[in-house]
Each structure stands twice: as structure tokens, then as C-alpha cells.
Design an enzyme around this catalytic site. Structure first.
Site, PDB file in Angstrom:
ATOM      1  N   HIS A  59       0.818  -1.215   0.000  1.00 44.19           N
ATOM      2  CA  HIS A  59       0.000   0.000   0.000  1.00 44.19           C
ATOM      3  C   HIS A  59       0.852   1.265   0.000  1.00 44.19           C
ATOM      4  CE1 HIS A  59      -3.511  -2.572   1.687  1.00 44.19           C
ATOM      5  NE2 HIS A  59      -3.560  -2.485   0.370  1.00 44.19           N
ATOM      6  N   CYS A 114       2.812 -12.337   1.825  1.00 41.92           N
ATOM      7  CA  CYS A 114       3.869 -12.438   2.839  1.00 41.92           C
ATOM      8  C   CYS A 114       3.770 -13.799   3.537  1.00 41.92           C
ATOM      9  CB  CYS A 114       3.719 -11.325   3.868  1.00 41.92           C
ATOM     10  SG  CYS A 114       4.910 -11.505   5.216  1.00 41.92           S
ATOM     11  N   GLU A 144      -6.248  -8.057   3.327  1.00 43.11           N
ATOM     12  CA  GLU A 144      -5.741  -9.220   4.080  1.00 43.11           C
ATOM     13  C   GLU A 144      -6.899  -9.977   4.741  1.00 43.11           C
ATOM     14  OE1 GLU A 144      -2.525  -8.529   6.921  1.00 43.11           O
ATOM     15  OE2 GLU A 144      -3.109 -10.349   7.993  1.00 43.11           O
ATOM     16  N   THR A 183      -2.435  -9.330  10.532  1.00 43.08           N
ATOM     17  CA  THR A 183      -1.032  -9.218  10.989  1.00 43.08           C
ATOM     18  C   THR A 183      -0.627  -7.798  11.383  1.00 43.08           C
ATOM     19  OG1 THR A 183      -0.347  -8.876   8.702  1.00 43.08           O
ATOM     20  CG2 THR A 183      -0.230 -11.140   9.554  1.00 43.08           C
ATOM     21  N   CYS A 213       2.461  -9.451  13.313  1.00 42.09           N
ATOM     22  CA  CYS A 213       3.813  -9.853  12.915  1.00 42.09           C
ATOM     23  C   CYS A 213       4.887  -9.054  13.655  1.00 42.09           C
ATOM     24  CB  CYS A 213       3.977  -9.712  11.406  1.00 42.09           C
ATOM     25  SG  CYS A 213       4.217  -8.016  10.900  1.00 42.09           S
ATOM     26  N   ASN A 243      -1.032  -0.926   8.734  1.00 39.09           N
ATOM     27  CA  ASN A 243       0.033  -0.846   9.742  1.00 39.09           C
ATOM     28  C   ASN A 243       0.479   0.602   9.953  1.00 39.09           C
ATOM     29  OD1 ASN A 243       3.032  -0.471   8.631  1.00 39.09           O
ATOM     30  ND2 ASN A 243       1.813  -1.499   7.060  1.00 39.09           N
TER      31      ASN A 243
HETATM   32  O1  10D Z   1      -2.513  -2.231   4.886  1.00 36.72           O
HETATM   33  P1  10D Z   1      -1.361  -3.106   5.344  1.00 36.72           P
HETATM   34  O2  10D Z   1      -0.622  -2.546   6.494  1.00 36.72           O
HETATM   35  O3  10D Z   1      -1.855  -4.503   5.591  1.00 36.72           O
HETATM   36  O4  10D Z   1      -0.380  -3.260   4.099  1.00 36.72           O
HETATM   37  P2  10D Z   1       0.887  -2.446   3.588  1.00 36.72           P
HETATM   38  O5  10D Z   1       1.029  -2.778   2.157  1.00 36.72           O
HETATM   39  O6  10D Z   1       0.807  -1.035   3.986  1.00 36.72           O
HETATM   40  O7  10D Z   1       2.101  -3.050   4.411  1.00 36.72           O
HETATM   41  C1  10D Z   1       2.527  -4.373   4.247  1.00 36.72           C
HETATM   42  C2  10D Z   1       1.683  -5.301   5.013  1.00 36.72           C
HETATM   43  C3  10D Z   1       1.091  -6.390   4.499  1.00 36.72           C
HETATM   44  C4  10D Z   1       1.350  -6.888   3.163  1.00 36.72           C
HETATM   45  C5  10D Z   1       0.115  -7.157   5.286  1.00 36.72           C
HETATM   46  F1  10D Z   1       0.778  -7.942   6.124  1.00 36.72           F
HETATM   47 FE1  SF4 Z   2       4.623  -9.585   6.374  1.00 34.59          FE
HETATM   48 FE2  SF4 Z   2       4.357  -8.216   8.648  1.00 34.59          FE
HETATM   49 FE3  SF4 Z   2       5.352  -7.054   6.535  1.00 34.59          FE
HETATM   50 FE4  SF4 Z   2       2.783  -7.710   6.585  1.00 34.59          FE
HETATM   51  S1  SF4 Z   2       3.793  -6.178   7.854  1.00 34.59           S
HETATM   52  S2  SF4 Z   2       4.190  -7.964   4.876  1.00 34.59           S
HETATM   53  S3  SF4 Z   2       2.880  -9.640   7.745  1.00 34.59           S
HETATM   54  S4  SF4 Z   2       6.282  -8.801   7.637  1.00 34.59           S
END
Ligand code: 10D
Ligand code: SF4
Length: 327
Positions: A59, A114, A144, A183, A213, A243
Site C-alpha cells: 500500500h 507475505c 488481508e 497481521t 507480525c 500498519n
Molecule cells: O494495509 P497493510 O498494512 O496490511 O499493508 P501495507 O502494504 O501497507 O504493508 C505491508 C503489510 C502487508 C502486506 C500485510 F501484512
Molecule cells: Fe509480512 Fe508483517 Fe510485513 Fe505484513 S507487515 S508484509 S505480515 S512482515
């Protein structure tokens, strides 16, 4: 481990008001994001452009636009992908129906989910196999959550978004329960939701090890470490990044009077830092460090920036590329 780094452009900063900048560590890219981006880049290198990507690989617009310049085409659904082009699934994971449809159409696909999201998918399947009804703690509509719910037949997973849901969620009678989580949730909010679930369902099965995570946990801990000292927190990230949004909330709850999200350096209203002594900067797991550098450059337009790195955890985790894409 704290480290004070003098402003490299201090000569240029002389005469301007001094601004102490606490840099949260860790911040920015996690192992899953790094791997997902490499999968797209490697697919373009091996198979040639265009390579289709279902949903933003991570994102972040800057990342997406950089990959577009290399030959990626981003779409939301598989029916936008022609039969003869490779397609990559985003890091957030996909419902089972997506690879099933890709196989039916004989598309060549690569899954950039992931590994830590895939781990939650496997947990969900194990609970299902053992006859448990699953409560998924997460945010409705997030890709997710859509992907995790889509691992199992409809009606076997119920979404719980907050403590009020945990107190009121209806579950099937006489069926054992388990919970799993997205996560990228707030560690503290999730603890409250889990406590509410356990109070109602003392026998509920929990994940062996947290589903939130390591990267989410560490970035929130780093923000908590600097928030009480910062009068403003700048979070580099995107409004659709779960996140990153959590980092804004964590900063304010940990005592920082104001937290703002910016996607690029130019988005930062310098007036917000006017008259302040100390601010904090962090970046979501999908935000590249170059965008943090942009924010610092923006601040240097008006301030003499003095940087202090505050590192609460070292991260050495990396994930291998999927079979077939190894160097
Ligand atoms: O919205 P998000 O935090 O799940 O995704 P973002 O692409 O910002 O960060 C990576 C996190 C992932 C792919 C979900 F674990
Ligand atoms: Fe993987 Fe955590 Fe990164 Fe999401 S935020 S892609 S679960 S390591």
C-alpha cells in the site's frame, strides 16, 4: 541503542531554528514488503513487461508508480488480466478463489503473499479441519481480511473488529472456537479484544505465537519509545495502509500531542513544526526510506535538523523468493 547524528547539511541549516528529530527504529520496509517488490521486479526481468499485479503490491503509491515505470500493470481483479500475461498476487494475500480462477484460466501466476500472512491462512485451515469456528480479529474490507476469510467456506469465519464485537458476536452453539488475527493490528487494541473474547469464551483456542507480525510489533514499540518526547509525530505511509494508520494512533495514545500521516515530503505542513523543539518520524512497513529522506529534506527547508536515531529492536529477518524466481 541511541545514536545522535548531526545534520549533514548543518552549514545550510545555520541561522534557522533548531529542530530535534527522533527517528524511530525500526521503521519502513519489512521483510514481506521487500520480498513482494522483488517478486514483481524479478518477474519483469525474467518474463518481460508487462507483468500484471492484482491489487497494489504493497500500500504505497510511490512503490506502485516505480514498478509501473518498470513495466508492471496494476489491476484490482483477475478478469482484467489477459490470458497470456504473468500475474502477481499482492503481499496482503488472496482468497482461495483467486489462484483457483487463475489455474482454471491457465494463467501463469506468482504469489507475493507475505509468508507471515500465509502462516495465518494455514492456522485458519487447521482450526477448520479440527471442527472449530473461527473468530478473525481484523478490519472489515481490508484485502488481508478478505484473503484470510476466503481461505475457508462462507460462514465458518466471523469477523470481530473491536471489543464491542467481541462482547456481542454470535457464535454457533456447541462448536469449539478459535481466534486468529490480521497481521498489522494495534498490539494494545488486540490485547483488549482478546481479553474480551477470553472472558466470554474461556476455552477459545489462541494462536501458538501471535499473528500480529514482528514488523508491526517492532514499529509500534519504536513509536511508543519516542512518542513521550515528541511534540509532533510524522508517519510516512499511505491512508490505505493498515500498519501505518496504527502508528498514527499509537503515537497519540503514547503521549505525543499530534500525529500526522504524509505520503511524500511535500505533503508535510512545515507550520506544524514551527516553534517545536522535538518531533518524531517513523514510516509504515510499506514506505521506502527514500520518502523518509524526503521528509527530512522538507524539514531542512526551514529548520536546522538534528537527528537522533532511537532503535528498540534489530531486524535481520528476510524471506526467500518463491521457487522459480531464485537468483
Ligand atoms: O494495509 P497493510 O498494512 O496490511 O499493508 P501495507 O502494504 O501497507 O504493508 C505491508 C503489510 C502487508 C502486506 C500485510 F501484512
Ligand atoms: Fe509480512 Fe508483517 Fe510485513 Fe505484513 S507487515 S508484509 S505480515 S512482515
Amino acid at each position: 541503542m541511541d545514536q545522535i547524528i548531526p545534520d549533514r547539511s548543518s552549514a545550510a541549516g545555520r541561522g534557522r531554528p533548531r529542530l530535534n528529530v527522533l527517528m524511530a527504529g525500526p521503521r519502513g520496509f519489512c521483510a514481506g514488503v521487500d520480498r513482494a517488490i522483488k517478486i514483481v521486479e524479478e518477474a519483469i526481468r525474467r518474463y518481460g513487461a508487462p507483468v500484471y499485479v492484482r491489487h497494489e503490491i504493497v500500500h504505497n503509491r510511490f512503490v506502485v508508480e516505480s514498478l509501473e515505470r518498470q513495466g508492471a500493470i496494476f489491476v484490482e481483479e483477475l478478469d482484467e488480466v489477459p490470458d497470456d500475461a504473468p500475474v502477481v498476487f499482492s503481499a496482503h494475500g488472496v482468497p482461495k478463489s483467486v489462484p483457483a480462477e487463475a489455474s482454471r484460466r491457465k494463467l501463469f501466476y506468482l504469489d507475493a503473499t507475505c509468508p507471515l500472512v500465509s502462516k495465518v491462512h494455514r492456522e485458519a485451515e487447521q482450526h477448520f479441519t479440527r471442527g472449530r469456528h473461527i473468530l478473525l480479529i481484523g478490519h472489515a474490507g481490508h484485502p488481508e481480511v478478505v484473503g484470510t476469510m476466503g481461505q475457508l467456506p462462507e460462514g465458518t469465519v466471523t469477523l470481530v473488529e473491536d471489543e464491542a464485537d467481541a462482547r456481542s458476536v454470535a457464535v454457533p452453539a456447541d462448536v469449539p472456537l478459535a481466534f486468529i488475527t490480521q497481521t498489522t493490528l494495534s498490539v494494545d487494541d488486540t490485547a483488549g479484544i482478546v481479553a474480551a473474547l477470553r472472558a466470554r469464551f474461556p476455552d477459545i483456542h489462541a494462536p501458538a505465537k501471535e499473528d500480529i507480525c514482528y514488523a508491526t510489533t517492532n514499529r509500534q514499540a519504536a513509536v511508543k519509545a519516542i512518542a513521550p518526547r515528541a511534540e509532533l509525530m510524522v508517519v510516512v505511509g499511505a491512508p490505505n495502509s493498515s500498519n501505518s494508520l496504527r502508528l498514527v494512533e499509537v503515537a497519540e495514545r503514547a503521549g505525543c500531542p499530534k500525529a500526522v500521516m504524509v505520503q511524500r515530503g511535500r505533503d508535510l505542513d512545515l507550520g506544524l513544526a514551527q516553534g517545536l523543539a522535538t518531533i518524531g518520524i517513523t514510516a509504515g512497513a510499506s514506505a521506502p526510506e527514500v520518502l523518509v529522506e524526503e521528509v527530512l529534506a522538507r524539514l531542512r527547508e526551514r529548520f536546522e535538523v538534528v537527528i537522533e536515531e532511537v532503535v528498540v529492536a534489530e531486524e535481520r529477518i528476510t524471506f526467500k523468493l518463491p521457487a522459480g524466481l531464485h537468483a
